[in-house]
Design an enzyme around this catalytic site. Structure first.
Site, PDB file in Angstrom:
ATOM      1  N   GLY A  57     -82.511  58.523 110.929  1.00 33.82           N
ATOM      2  CA  GLY A  57     -81.371  57.716 110.423  1.00 33.82           C
ATOM      3  C   GLY A  57     -80.307  58.212 110.677  1.00 33.82           C
ATOM      4  O   GLY A  57     -79.952  59.116 111.323  1.00 33.82           O
ATOM      5  N   TYR A 112     -82.399  49.034  93.094  1.00 31.66           N
ATOM      6  CA  TYR A 112     -82.532  50.023  93.839  1.00 31.66           C
ATOM      7  C   TYR A 112     -81.790  51.289  92.997  1.00 31.66           C
ATOM      8  O   TYR A 112     -82.414  52.243  93.264  1.00 31.66           O
ATOM      9  CB  TYR A 112     -81.502  49.696  95.190  1.00 31.66           C
ATOM     10  CG  TYR A 112     -81.051  50.774  95.850  1.00 31.66           C
ATOM     11  CD1 TYR A 112     -81.974  51.657  96.830  1.00 31.66           C
ATOM     12  CD2 TYR A 112     -79.779  51.388  95.921  1.00 31.66           C
ATOM     13  CE1 TYR A 112     -81.763  52.586  97.496  1.00 31.66           C
ATOM     14  CE2 TYR A 112     -79.428  52.395  96.955  1.00 31.66           C
ATOM     15  CZ  TYR A 112     -80.364  53.208  97.717  1.00 31.66           C
ATOM     16  OH  TYR A 112     -80.122  54.050  98.531  1.00 31.66           O
ATOM     17  N   ASN A 142     -70.574  55.980  99.024  1.00 31.88           N
ATOM     18  CA  ASN A 142     -70.728  55.134  99.992  1.00 31.88           C
ATOM     19  C   ASN A 142     -70.493  56.010 101.394  1.00 31.88           C
ATOM     20  O   ASN A 142     -69.196  56.455 101.504  1.00 31.88           O
ATOM     21  CB  ASN A 142     -69.781  54.004 100.064  1.00 31.88           C
ATOM     22  CG  ASN A 142     -70.285  53.157  98.885  1.00 31.88           C
ATOM     23  OD1 ASN A 142     -70.203  53.564  97.847  1.00 31.88           O
ATOM     24  ND2 ASN A 142     -70.578  51.817  99.304  1.00 31.88           N
ATOM     25  N   LEU A 143     -71.151  56.035 102.405  1.00 33.13           N
ATOM     26  CA  LEU A 143     -71.140  56.718 103.694  1.00 33.13           C
ATOM     27  C   LEU A 143     -70.534  55.960 104.680  1.00 33.13           C
ATOM     28  O   LEU A 143     -70.931  54.636 104.788  1.00 33.13           O
ATOM     29  CB  LEU A 143     -72.426  57.568 104.112  1.00 33.13           C
ATOM     30  CG  LEU A 143     -73.125  58.499 103.069  1.00 33.13           C
ATOM     31  CD1 LEU A 143     -74.205  59.291 103.857  1.00 33.13           C
ATOM     32  CD2 LEU A 143     -72.022  59.408 102.551  1.00 33.13           C
ATOM     33  N   HIS A 198     -73.623  48.034 105.224  1.00 32.98           N
ATOM     34  CA  HIS A 198     -72.537  48.187 104.044  1.00 32.98           C
ATOM     35  C   HIS A 198     -71.388  47.937 104.606  1.00 32.98           C
ATOM     36  O   HIS A 198     -70.954  47.518 105.856  1.00 32.98           O
ATOM     37  CB  HIS A 198     -72.623  49.802 103.772  1.00 32.98           C
ATOM     38  CG  HIS A 198     -73.889  50.047 102.914  1.00 32.98           C
ATOM     39  ND1 HIS A 198     -74.902  50.738 103.424  1.00 32.98           N
ATOM     40  CD2 HIS A 198     -74.398  49.649 101.547  1.00 32.98           C
ATOM     41  CE1 HIS A 198     -75.958  50.864 102.440  1.00 32.98           C
ATOM     42  NE2 HIS A 198     -75.395  50.426 101.392  1.00 32.98           N
TER      43      HIS A 198
END
Length: 350
Positions: A46, A171, A200-201, A214
């Site tokens: 991924g 989650y 957050n990436l 996202h």
């Protein structure tokens, strides 16, 4: 969850300081017999996983010693498949990245699935790591585990001081339960399991599917398609007031591999850069970079999500010397450039 197409990585683009991407810097991790270690990276096919593998190889790991369980071959929510994976990989080190996750919309539509899948994967993987005497287990958690109204910047000691933001809670709680599992297995069985909390990436090769992506990849795609189609407005969820912190994917890969090499503690560790930006300002920057000149309309009937997110990154710096290196504007520019180069292929995949 299907990964987006992953063509070759973009050529490194100089930053304003003349620096190039992380993978082209000097090695920063003290090699701990990387060439001899057998490594299993769940989620290695991924977005983040592909950069983790590049980082490991850059640090001296042999590619043939890195095992990536593919979703078509191993359903990691099933214990029998996890056992088969361990039989095939025979790992000394497991880096568990695999997750079922999405944006606010996906979290609202599939809360039960997100809880079950993420809990089941971690549960089986950690238990079998214990049974097989795996030398080290790296559990990658989520910023969604923090309480909805955590004082900013988020400190690891505040992780249990409240309930997560409601749309992310199933989650986030599943992932946070795995922190307890790692710590309890360390205490009872001596399993060297560490727990990391990346913010957050974003970056090249991200998931640009509008149903599961996202905020940054979703905005990039929306503004790009609006520009191509001549649309007069782009509708975004919420009112634009929340803040978020973002970590460039190569920085995240560096932090995780550094922790795998240098950190052996029970305490959870944040991975971020310590800078927050309002969603409204983020939208303005992305629209400007893409050249979209239409209106931005905020749909306030849709949820904002957590009001603020910004990490205290002191612990990562002090425990294993990690600091993010990529300026946000540069990383965003590289991400938009990658999407521009691959937009047609991404759209064809849905």
């Amino acid at each position: 969850m299907q990964s987006p197409p992953k063509p070759n990585r973009p050529s490194p683009r100089p930053t304003t300081s003349g620096r190039v991407g992380i993978a082209h810097l000097e090695h920063s991790v003290t090699a701990q017999s990387w060439p001899d270690r057998r490594i299993c990276v769940t989620g290695g096919a991924g977005f983040l996983g592909s950069f983790i593998i590049e980082r490991l190889v850059a640090e001296g790991a042999r590619r043939e010693n890195i095992f990536v369980p593919l979703i078509q071959d191993f359903d990691l929510t099933r214990e029998a498949d996890v056992a088969r994976m361990y039989d095939a990989a025979r790992p000394d080190l497991v880096i568990h990245l695999a997750a079922e996750v999405g944006g606010i919309g996906a979290n609202r539509q599939r809360p039960g699935r997100f809880f079950y899948a993420n809990m089941a994967m971690g549960l089986h993987l950690i238990e079998h790591a214990r049974q097989r005497g795996v030398a080290k287990f790296v559990q990658v958690g989520t910023i969604c585990a923090y309480p909805k109204f955590t004082p900013v910047p988020f400190r690891e000691d505040d992780l249990w001081n409240g309930y997560p933001e409601e749309t992310n809670a199933p989650y986030g709680i599943a992932k946070k339960a795995l922190l307890v599992m790692c710590q309890s297995y360390r205490a009872q069985y001596g399993l060297n399991a560490i727990y990391l909390l990346p913010v957050n990436l974003y970056g090249p090769r991200d998931n640009f599917d509008l149903h599961t992506s996202h905020v940054i990849p979703a905005m990039i795609r929306k503004f790009w398609e609006a520009k191509q189609n001549g649309a007069g407005e782009v509708v975004l969820w919420g009112d634009g007031s929340p803040t978020r912190e973002f970590l460039y994917v190569e920085d995240a890969a560096l932090g995780i591999v550094t922790a795998a090499a240098r950190y052996d503690g029970a305490a959870p560790v944040n991975l971020g850069n310590g800078r927050e930006i309002r969603i409204k300002d983020l939208a303005d920057i992305i629209a400007r970079e893409i050249g979209y000149m239409g209106r931005i309309v905020w749909d306030t009937t849709q949820p904002n999500g957590q009001p603020r997110r910004c990490l205290d990154v002191t612990r990562a710096r002090e425990l294993f010397g990690f600091e993010a290196r990529t300026p946000f504007e540069d990383g965003l520019r590289w991400t938009i450039a990658w999407y521009r180069d691959h937009a047609r292929e991404i759209v064809s995949h849905g």
